[in-house]
Design an enzyme around this catalytic site. Structure first.
Site, PDB file in Angstrom:
ATOM      1  N   LYS A   8      24.336  31.341  32.058  1.00  0.00           N
ATOM      2  CA  LYS A   8      22.905  31.105  31.837  1.00  0.00           C
ATOM      3  C   LYS A   8      22.142  32.419  31.717  1.00  0.00           C
ATOM      4  CE  LYS A   8      19.010  28.489  33.766  1.00  0.00           C
ATOM      5  NZ  LYS A   8      18.536  27.698  34.923  1.00  0.00           N
TER       6      LYS A   8
ATOM      7  N   GLU B 140      25.153  20.294  35.315  1.00  0.00           N
ATOM      8  CA  GLU B 140      24.961  21.640  35.850  1.00  0.00           C
ATOM      9  C   GLU B 140      25.524  21.747  37.263  1.00  0.00           C
ATOM     10  OE1 GLU B 140      21.259  24.709  36.890  1.00  0.00           O
ATOM     11  OE2 GLU B 140      20.875  22.586  36.555  1.00  0.00           O
TER      12      GLU B 140
ATOM     13  N   CYS C 239      20.006  23.841  32.018  1.00  0.00           N
ATOM     14  CA  CYS C 239      18.761  23.428  32.668  1.00  0.00           C
ATOM     15  C   CYS C 239      17.522  23.939  31.940  1.00  0.00           C
ATOM     16  CB  CYS C 239      18.786  23.868  34.129  1.00  0.00           C
ATOM     17  SG  CYS C 239      17.429  23.202  35.128  1.00  0.00           S
TER      18      CYS C 239
END
Length: 487
Positions: free
Chosen positions: A310, A254, A362
């Site tokens: 995301k 990430e 994540c």
């Protein structure tokens, strides 16, 4: 009683990784079922469940302090206050459904058999409200028991429901009469059935196994966005990747590149050329700046295509609620990545050569429905993270545990690349086939087998459990009303 409730709440975090005392989690849930089924006022019932929540979140999310103090640079007293405030808020959210049910729906005699429905609803709504915080779900405590065989069918919420049902059945053993053994016998059958369910092949291999290399650069979090560390970070990624361009998939974690997508184009062009020359699919995390909006993103270079933004952002870590009022108050509210925008729903999988892979950045890996829905059109799951925010706490270990559950629920391998650990390869049964050490620079090599097909949970998601919690509670309420009318 209140101290006992708080102690019971601590049992659930101890049932999760790295402790894995699964029996202790079930014991704590059983104690709560017994406590709230005793004759008492709605107000005292609230206090009991609030204290349980304090124990649950106090022991389970203490690592919030590490993020606020160590990396948010808040003074210790302020960091302690903010952590305590968060724990108290989550404890309140935990207690609220139990209070409302006891106040408006059920008397004490009905609470025992309403408990499984209330517990199920509680875990579902805490995973949804205010974007959700699906951490510390009870089903994770049964990762290594027979009950996990239900995960591809019912998901982590189903496992939690069986735990709560078993807790009510155990408390019911204190009742007089021969019927008290029937509920526990039914629950025993559910647990035993989990064993043969583990033998079912819900999904099937598709294509050949892929050679995977996962880069773990171990960049100190305090230097992550330091301009003087930009070039050393690039060099470290190149060094760790140098001997692994023969892999089918090369994965960086990430926000691996500490700059914007537009500014990183020269470096990315070099890596894309190298990846194309070796027929490698390179995936890296980066902050994408598109149309004056910033996204926590993944991009594919070389052999493959796609970009993913995301969708589920972390409050305060990636965006600041009420930012006009909070920004500037303390350094924690001005973290470098707290200006991000939510990615759109309905995004497509990434294509690594000819294999569709569903990405999860994540925190997204902890959302069962998001992963189940997205992975329907993919043959593997890729999750990248930067767990350096949590130091040496239990948070990264539990994060890995939740990734394992997503593999079991979907029958898909999970590839997990992180900045400082725990980097891992997980097969479609949730077994870790390769894992790197924490706080170490390394490149983890292994292979993963893409899978096709769908598990029952991928088809239904958690919708049946929402319905079950409502119908179950409604049936008990109706039975109670009829009993009152006949009295």
């Amino acid at each position: 009683m209140l101290a006992l409730a708080a102690l019971a709440g601590v049992g659930l975090p101890l049932g999760l990784a790295p402790f894995d005392f699964s029996w202790l989690a079930l014991a704590g849930i059983t104690v709560l079922a017994w406590l709230i089924s005793r004759p008492q006022s709605a107000g005292f019932s609230f206090l009991l469940t609030f204290c349980y929540g304090l124990g649950l979140y106090g022991a389970g999310v203490y690592w919030v302090f590490v993020s606020i103090h160590t990396y948010g640079n808040a003074p210790v007293p302020l960091a302690l206050f903010m952590t305590a405030l968060f724990v108290a808020f989550m404890a309140f959210m935990f207690a609220l459904p139990f209070f409302l049910a006891r106040r408006y729906l059920f008397d004490a005699s009905a609470m025992l058999w309403a408990f499984p429905a209330l517990w199920l609803f509680n875990e579902l709504y805490r995973s949804w409200i205010f974007t959700g915080f699906p951490w510390l779900l009870s089903g994770y405590s049964q990762m290594d028991t027979w009950l996990v065989g239900w995960a591809p069918v019912a998901g982590v919420f189903g496992l939690g429901f069986i735990c709560a049902l078993s807790a009510s059945a155990l408390v019911y053993l204190r009742s007089p009469g021969p019927w008290r053994y029937l509920p526990i016998a039914a629950c025993a059958c559910l647990w035993l059935l989990g064993k043969p369910l583990q033998t079912i092949e819900w999904t099937q291999p598709v294509g050949s196994p892929k050679q995977v290399a996962l880069v773990q650069p171990n960049i100190p979090q305090q230097h992550k966005w330091d301009l003087s560390w930009r070039q050393p970070t690039y060099q470290r990624l190149e060094t760790l990747s140098r001997d692994h361009w023969d892999a089918d998939w090369l994965i960086w974690p990430e926000a691996a590149l500490p700059t914007l997508l537009s500014d990183a184009q020269p470096f990315l062009a070099e890596q894309a050329e190298q990846a194309a020359a070796t027929r490698t699919s390179l995936v890296t995390g980066i902050i994408a700046d598109l149309a004056r909006r910033y996204h926590n993103s993944l991009v594919v270079l070389g052999q493959g295509s796609g970009i993913y933004h995301k969708q589920r952002l972390v409050p305060f870590g990636e965006y600041v609620p009420m930012q006009d009022q909070l920004r500037g108050l303390i350094e924690f509210f001005d973290l470098p990545m707290s200006v991000l925008h939510r990615g759109p729903s309905g995004q497509s999988p990434l294509w690594l050569a000819d294999t569709p892979v569903w990405p999860a950045v994540c925190y997204e890996i902890v959302y069962p429905d998001l992963i189940a829905e997205g992975s329907r059109g993919a043959n593997a799951i890729l999750t990248v993270s930067n767990d350096a925010w949590f130091g040496a706490s239990t948070a990264p270990v539990q994060h890995l545990q939740m990734a394992r559950m997503r593999a079991i629920e979907t029958g898909r391998p999970v590839i997990r690349a992180t900045n400082d650990g725990l980097t891992a390869l997980i097969d479609d049964r949730g077994r870790i086939t390769a894992q790197g050490e924490r706080f170490t620079q390394l490149t983890l090599r292994g292979q993963t087998q893409p899978m096709a097909g769908q598990t029952p949970f991928m088809i239904t998601g958690s919708l049946p459990w929402w319905l079950l919690s409502i119908v179950w509670a409604g049936a008990i309420r109706l039975r109670q009303v009829r009993a009152q009318n006949q009295a």
